[in-house]
Write an enzyme that holds these catalytic residues in place. Structure first.
Site, short mmCIF file in Angstrom:
data_model
loop_
_atom_site.label_atom_id
_atom_site.label_comp_id
_atom_site.label_asym_id
_atom_site.label_seq_id
_atom_site.Cartn_x
_atom_site.Cartn_y
_atom_site.Cartn_z
N TYR A 1 0.88 -1.32 -0.02
CA TYR A 1 0.01 -0.11 0.10
C TYR A 1 0.75 1.37 0.05
O TYR A 1 0.47 2.49 -0.48
CB TYR A 1 -0.77 0.16 1.21
N LYS B 1 3.42 -15.19 1.85
CA LYS B 1 3.62 -15.91 0.57
C LYS B 1 5.22 -16.09 0.47
O LYS B 1 5.86 -15.81 -0.26
CB LYS B 1 3.18 -15.21 -0.73
N ASP C 1 -2.61 -18.04 0.40
CA ASP C 1 -3.58 -18.53 -0.34
C ASP C 1 -4.47 -19.73 0.32
O ASP C 1 -5.42 -19.92 0.35
CB ASP C 1 -3.13 -18.97 -1.72
N ASP D 1 -12.22 -9.34 4.46
CA ASP D 1 -13.68 -9.21 3.66
C ASP D 1 -14.25 -10.62 3.79
O ASP D 1 -15.41 -10.74 3.87
CB ASP D 1 -13.44 -8.64 2.25
C1 IPM Z 1 -10.40 -1.63 4.03
C2 IPM Z 1 -10.45 -0.89 2.89
C3 IPM Z 1 -9.25 0.17 2.41
C4 IPM Z 1 -8.20 -0.65 2.17
C5 IPM Z 1 -9.60 1.23 1.16
C6 IPM Z 1 -11.09 1.90 1.41
C7 IPM Z 1 -8.59 2.10 1.23
O1 IPM Z 1 -11.06 -1.80 1.78
O2 IPM Z 1 -10.30 -0.84 5.03
O3 IPM Z 1 -10.53 -2.59 4.15
O4 IPM Z 1 -8.12 -1.21 1.29
O5 IPM Z 1 -7.73 -0.85 3.24
MG MG Z 2 -11.04 -3.77 2.44
#
Ligand code: IPM
Ligand code: MG
Length: 375
Positions: free
Chosen positions: A143, A199, A232, A260
């Site tokens: 990031y 990984k 993975d 997620d």
């Molecule tokens: C999260 C989101 C963020 C990320 C985005 C909105 C920048 O997906 O907090 O999980 O990728 O970290």
């Molecule tokens: Mg996210």
């Protein structure tokens, strides 16, 4: 508790302001009924800040965040802002907060409330009783690594289109060690297990990750059970048999994906809170930002359909980690559980059999009522 804690509220975009309005009701209830006092300030982040100021986070708001005992954020982003330059996209506001506050440890618990086990896309017997914690590194990795960017690939006539996009996965040993310590500390307060994911089979940064996590374990936390998995395989195991995990420790990008998926195990992305913690401040409490895991959900924004529970549970995490109010946090979590057990549902929690969902405000009111009834 000191006279008053300072709390910066950044509702953001999309459903952010709607869900945050319900958190404000909860905050007011605790102030009126539990002798707490919060010095609350509201400000803008993301697209709403861009609309007002031309940037997704002003320096003034950044300074307020640095000074606050805790920051509570709704969500950022929306299709309206897709056309903006990368540097002023709504997400940059959130990433600036995380980076400049140095919030390296992102705690994303995924708990399956019994009343919701049937809403998971997995079978009840796989998810019932699930209680895992993802500890995601939040201030480094791909990031933020340099070099990054989109460039002309001048020296490569073979490249159709002529451009190259670059991001860099970069971790220092110190960055890995400090977030590993957060994961081991959490594991000690839970079931004593950490599974670290990277990984290492294809990435040098993954090899370093594995070695440093093992080093912290061997030297400082030998009492915690440590295992390693390729990310993975880890994601596959997460949907195959999620209850094998206690704490999952992973980097910024893998943590984004894994959290997620973990969220969906619990029935709805609308349920998951998070805490992003940094180093301790002068008062001994960590710098902290609390936000739901879900995004700004522009498709349902402004319709009263959003589930405010993730944001309300994020405030419960603030009570626990920033305000030393563990009992109040548990009280709020019980109120949410009670309301769900009573069958109160926002639209995201409607099964195929349907029913009549409550609105965002309806859910907030029911949770406050459950608090008042002594959940
Ligand atoms: C999260 C989101 C963020 C990320 C985005 C909105 C920048 O997906 O907090 O999980 O990728 O970290
Ligand atoms: Mg996210």
């Amino acid at each position: 508790m000191p006279d008053s804690y300072s709390l910066l509220i950044l509702p953001g975009d999309g459903i952010g302001p709607e869900v945050m309005a319900e958190v404000v009701k909860v905050i007011d209830w605790f102030q009126a009924n539990r002798g707490m006092s919060f010095d609350v300030t509201h400000d803008l982040v993301g697209g709403s800040a861009y609309d007002a100021h031309g940037v997704p986070l002003t320096d003034e708001t950044m300074a307020k965040a640095q000074a606050a005992d805790a920051v509570l954020l709704g969500a950022v982003g929306g299709p309206k802002y897709d056309v903006l330059d990368f540097a002023v996209k709504p997400e940059r506001g959130l990433l600036r907060l995380r980076k400049e506050m140095d919030l390296f440890a992102n705690l994303r618990p995924a708990q399956c409330f019994d009343a919701l086990a049937d809403f998971s896309s997995l079978k009840r017997e796989v998810v019932a009783g699930l209680d895992i914690l993802i500890v995601r590194e939040l201030t480094s990795g791909v990031y933020f690594g340099q070099p990054r960017g989109i460039h002309d690939d001048d020296n490569n006539p073979e490249n159709e289109g002529g451009r190259v996009g670059i991001n860099t996965q970069r971790y220092t040993s110190g960055e890995i060690r400090r977030v590993a310590r957060s994961a081991f500390e959490m594991a000690r307060r839970r079931r004593g297990k950490v599974c670290s994911m990277e990984k290492a089979n294809v990435m040098e940064s993954g090899i370093l990750w594995r070695e440093e996590v093992q080093w912290v374990h061997d030297n400082e936390y030998p009492d915690v059970e440590l295992t390693h998995m390729y990310a993975d395989n880890g994601l596959m195991q997460l949907v195959r048999q999620p209850r094998q995990f206690d704490v999952i420790l992973t980097d910024n990008l893998f943590g984004d994906l894994l959290s997620d998926a973990a969220a969906m195990l619990t029935g709805s992305l609308g349920m998951l809170p998070s805490a992003s913690l940094g180093a301790p401040m002068a008062n001994g409490r960590p710098k902290a930002l609390y936000e739901p895991v879900h995004g700004s959900a522009p498709d349902i924004a402004g319709q009263g359909k959003a589930n405010p529970i993730a944001c309300i549970l994020s405030f419960a995490m603030a009570l626990r980690y920033s305000f030393d109010q563990g009992d109040a946090a548990a009280e709020l979590e019980r109120a949410v559980e009670r309301v769900l057990a009573e069958g109160v549902r926002t639209a995201d929690l409607m099964g195929p059999e349907g029913g009549s969902p409550v609105s965002t405000a309806g859910m907030g009111d029911r949770i406050v009522a459950a608090l008042a009834a002594g959940a």
